[in-house]
Design a protein around this motif. Structure first.
Motif, PDB file in Angstrom:
ATOM      1  N   ALA A   1      40.734  47.583  44.600  1.00 12.48           N
ATOM      2  CA  ALA A   1      40.128  46.277  44.311  1.00 12.48           C
ATOM      3  C   ALA A   1      38.601  46.393  44.258  1.00 12.48           C
ATOM      4  O   ALA A   1      37.950  45.832  43.374  1.00 12.48           O
ATOM      5  N   LYS A   2      38.033  47.128  45.198  1.00  9.64           N
ATOM      6  CA  LYS A   2      36.584  47.305  45.232  1.00  9.64           C
ATOM      7  C   LYS A   2      36.089  48.057  44.000  1.00  9.64           C
ATOM      8  O   LYS A   2      35.066  47.702  43.397  1.00  9.64           O
ATOM      9  N   ASN A   3      36.846  49.090  43.596  1.00  7.50           N
ATOM     10  CA  ASN A   3      36.412  49.933  42.477  1.00  7.50           C
ATOM     11  C   ASN A   3      36.565  49.254  41.120  1.00  7.50           C
ATOM     12  O   ASN A   3      35.735  49.430  40.229  1.00  7.50           O
ATOM     13  N   HIS A   4      37.648  48.481  40.949  1.00 11.49           N
ATOM     14  CA  HIS A   4      37.965  47.925  39.625  1.00 11.49           C
ATOM     15  C   HIS A   4      37.605  46.454  39.466  1.00 11.49           C
ATOM     16  O   HIS A   4      37.493  45.976  38.328  1.00 11.49           O
ATOM     17  N   GLN A   5      37.470  45.720  40.569  1.00 14.70           N
ATOM     18  CA  GLN A   5      37.221  44.276  40.504  1.00 14.70           C
ATOM     19  C   GLN A   5      38.183  43.632  39.491  1.00 14.70           C
ATOM     20  O   GLN A   5      37.768  42.962  38.543  1.00 14.70           O
ATOM     21  N   PRO A   6      39.501  43.814  39.680  1.00 11.86           N
ATOM     22  CA  PRO A   6      40.467  43.353  38.672  1.00 11.86           C
ATOM     23  C   PRO A   6      40.591  41.835  38.642  1.00 11.86           C
ATOM     24  O   PRO A   6      40.279  41.154  39.623  1.00 11.86           O
ATOM     25  N   ARG A   7      41.065  41.347  37.520  1.00 14.86           N
ATOM     26  CA  ARG A   7      41.326  39.909  37.416  1.00 14.86           C
ATOM     27  C   ARG A   7      42.547  39.529  38.252  1.00 14.86           C
ATOM     28  O   ARG A   7      42.602  38.447  38.821  1.00 14.86           O
TER      29      ARG A   7
ATOM     30  N   GLY B   1      50.822  44.123  53.053  1.00 18.37           N
ATOM     31  CA  GLY B   1      50.095  43.237  52.157  1.00 18.37           C
ATOM     32  C   GLY B   1      49.317  42.142  52.856  1.00 18.37           C
ATOM     33  O   GLY B   1      48.178  41.842  52.484  1.00 18.37           O
ATOM     34  N   LEU B   2      49.917  41.528  53.864  1.00 16.25           N
ATOM     35  CA  LEU B   2      49.233  40.431  54.551  1.00 16.25           C
ATOM     36  C   LEU B   2      48.002  40.929  55.312  1.00 16.25           C
ATOM     37  O   LEU B   2      46.989  40.223  55.401  1.00 16.25           O
ATOM     38  N   GLU B   3      48.082  42.131  55.859  1.00 16.57           N
ATOM     39  CA  GLU B   3      46.925  42.699  56.555  1.00 16.57           C
ATOM     40  C   GLU B   3      45.817  43.063  55.570  1.00 16.57           C
ATOM     41  O   GLU B   3      44.629  42.894  55.845  1.00 16.57           O
ATOM     42  N   ALA B   4      46.224  43.547  54.386  1.00 17.07           N
ATOM     43  CA  ALA B   4      45.239  43.972  53.393  1.00 17.07           C
ATOM     44  C   ALA B   4      44.607  42.795  52.644  1.00 17.07           C
ATOM     45  O   ALA B   4      43.472  42.898  52.170  1.00 17.07           O
ATOM     46  N   LEU B   5      45.333  41.691  52.544  1.00 15.63           N
ATOM     47  CA  LEU B   5      44.911  40.574  51.695  1.00 15.63           C
ATOM     48  C   LEU B   5      43.492  40.078  51.980  1.00 15.63           C
ATOM     49  O   LEU B   5      42.669  39.978  51.052  1.00 15.63           O
ATOM     50  N   PRO B   6      43.117  39.744  53.210  1.00 11.99           N
ATOM     51  CA  PRO B   6      41.736  39.247  53.421  1.00 11.99           C
ATOM     52  C   PRO B   6      40.675  40.297  53.101  1.00 11.99           C
ATOM     53  O   PRO B   6      39.569  39.955  52.652  1.00 11.99           O
ATOM     54  N   LYS B   7      41.000  41.562  53.288  1.00  9.00           N
ATOM     55  CA  LYS B   7      40.043  42.636  52.990  1.00  9.00           C
ATOM     56  C   LYS B   7      39.898  42.822  51.478  1.00  9.00           C
ATOM     57  O   LYS B   7      38.808  43.154  50.994  1.00  9.00           O
TER      58      LYS B   7
ATOM     59  N   PRO C   1      36.076  39.194  45.443  1.00 10.60           N
ATOM     60  CA  PRO C   1      36.296  37.751  45.634  1.00 10.60           C
ATOM     61  C   PRO C   1      36.883  37.029  44.425  1.00 10.60           C
ATOM     62  O   PRO C   1      37.554  36.000  44.585  1.00 10.60           O
ATOM     63  N   ASP C   2      36.643  37.534  43.221  1.00  9.95           N
ATOM     64  CA  ASP C   2      37.122  36.847  42.023  1.00  9.95           C
ATOM     65  C   ASP C   2      38.519  37.287  41.597  1.00  9.95           C
ATOM     66  O   ASP C   2      39.038  36.794  40.592  1.00  9.95           O
ATOM     67  N   THR C   3      39.118  38.206  42.320  1.00  6.77           N
ATOM     68  CA  THR C   3      40.463  38.696  41.985  1.00  6.77           C
ATOM     69  C   THR C   3      41.526  37.707  42.447  1.00  6.77           C
ATOM     70  O   THR C   3      41.502  37.249  43.589  1.00  6.77           O
ATOM     71  N   ALA C   4      42.450  37.385  41.546  1.00  6.10           N
ATOM     72  CA  ALA C   4      43.600  36.548  41.904  1.00  6.10           C
ATOM     73  C   ALA C   4      44.695  37.449  42.476  1.00  6.10           C
ATOM     74  O   ALA C   4      45.229  38.310  41.781  1.00  6.10           O
ATOM     75  N   VAL C   5      45.002  37.267  43.756  1.00  4.96           N
ATOM     76  CA  VAL C   5      45.996  38.113  44.423  1.00  4.96           C
ATOM     77  C   VAL C   5      47.356  37.423  44.409  1.00  4.96           C
ATOM     78  O   VAL C   5      47.499  36.291  44.873  1.00  4.96           O
ATOM     79  N   ILE C   6      48.343  38.130  43.853  1.00  4.99           N
ATOM     80  CA  ILE C   6      49.721  37.629  43.776  1.00  4.99           C
ATOM     81  C   ILE C   6      50.572  38.459  44.724  1.00  4.99           C
ATOM     82  O   ILE C   6      50.652  39.676  44.596  1.00  4.99           O
TER      83      ILE C   6
END
Length: 264
Positions: A186-192, A205-211, A217-222
């Motif tokens: 996420a940090k490297n690619h800043q994906p949509r 996933g839940l532990e990683a989600l806030p990080k 910040p602009d990535t939509a996490v599904i």
């Protein structure tokens, strides 16, 4: 499709073989247990395995994981009469493409095969497009709509999600297998978009989600999950997820979700 059946009940094997043959499928093998499933796959080359849960020797979940490790492109329909808690979720997280509870009707399992065949068609089309870069995928012809990262510890789920995202016009920048790797991606690619499995090793996933939200910040996490209970959905939403996709993955639902998310 070429189908292999693994069920310790001889009558069930016979019924399933007849149902599949009547629907135009080829039954390439029918076995009473899944011991040596890796060699069985090599010998019969199935596209789909119809797999019972309670079997002599290794149970269906162990066999499913072995199939996923040996050949992640093989679809597996998981069958059981068990009332064991979370068995459907466990099968989905292990990579099952479909789930059938016994007893079942002929129409039910045929419909499950149709849904899997539709998903397989999209996955195969994406693989063909990737092998022939001069011929862009349908999503590319419609115009790219950003990039995505996929985080899931199951290889077949990653392949299907990649195909569905590419079909929707979203380029998959990277696929990873745990939450820690997802944060870095996420940090490297800043994906949509970032598709994030709930149950993964190293970091879930839940532990990683806030990080991930902090890193991009602009990535939509599904969230991607085998069981979307209210508590999990509420927790994920509170941590910043925009929604969830339930396994087994189905093209119409996933593509509809992505189109709505992207405003397409």
């Amino acid at each position: 499709m070429r189908i292999m059946i693994i069920d310790d009940n001889a009558a069930m094997r016979k019924v399933l073989a007849a149902v599949f043959a009547s629907a135009g499928h080829e039954v390439v093998g029918a076995f009473a247990d899944g011991n040596g499933v890796e060699s069985m796959i090599r010998e019969t080359a199935p596209e789909l395995v119809c797999l019972d849960y309670h079997l002599p020797g290794r149970d269906g979940l162990a066999i499913l994981k072995a199939i996923q490790s040996a050949a992640p492109t093989i679809d597996v329909v998981f069958m059981t009469a068990s009332s064991e808690a979370r068995i459907e979720e466990k099968a989905a997280d292990a990579g099952a493409s479909g789930f059938i509870r016994k007893p079942f009707g002929q129409a039910q399992i045929i419909e499950e095969l149709r849904a899997i065949a539709a998903t397989r068609e999209i996955t195969n089309r994406a693989a063909l497009a990737a092998a022939q870069p001069e011929a862009p995928a349908a999503g590319a012809r419609r115009g790219r709509k950003g990039t995505a990262v996929i985080a899931d510890d199951n290889g077949s789920v990653r392949l299907v999600l990649k195909a569905l995202l590419e079909e929707s016009g979203v380029r998959v920048a990277q696929m990873v297998s745990n939450g820690s790797e997802a944060i870095i991606a996420a940090k490297n690619h800043q994906p949509r978009i970032l598709c994030l499995d709930v149950n993964m090793p190293v970091m879930d996933g839940l532990e990683a989600l806030p990080k991930i939200r902090e890193a991009s910040p602009d990535t939509a996490v599904i969230m991607v999950t085998g069981c979307a209970d209210k508590k999990l959905v509420a927790e994920a939403a509170g941590l910043g997820a925009v929604g969830y996709i339930v396994k087994p993955l189905r093209p119409a639902y996933v593509e509809g979700f992505i189109r709505k998310l992207l405003g397409a």
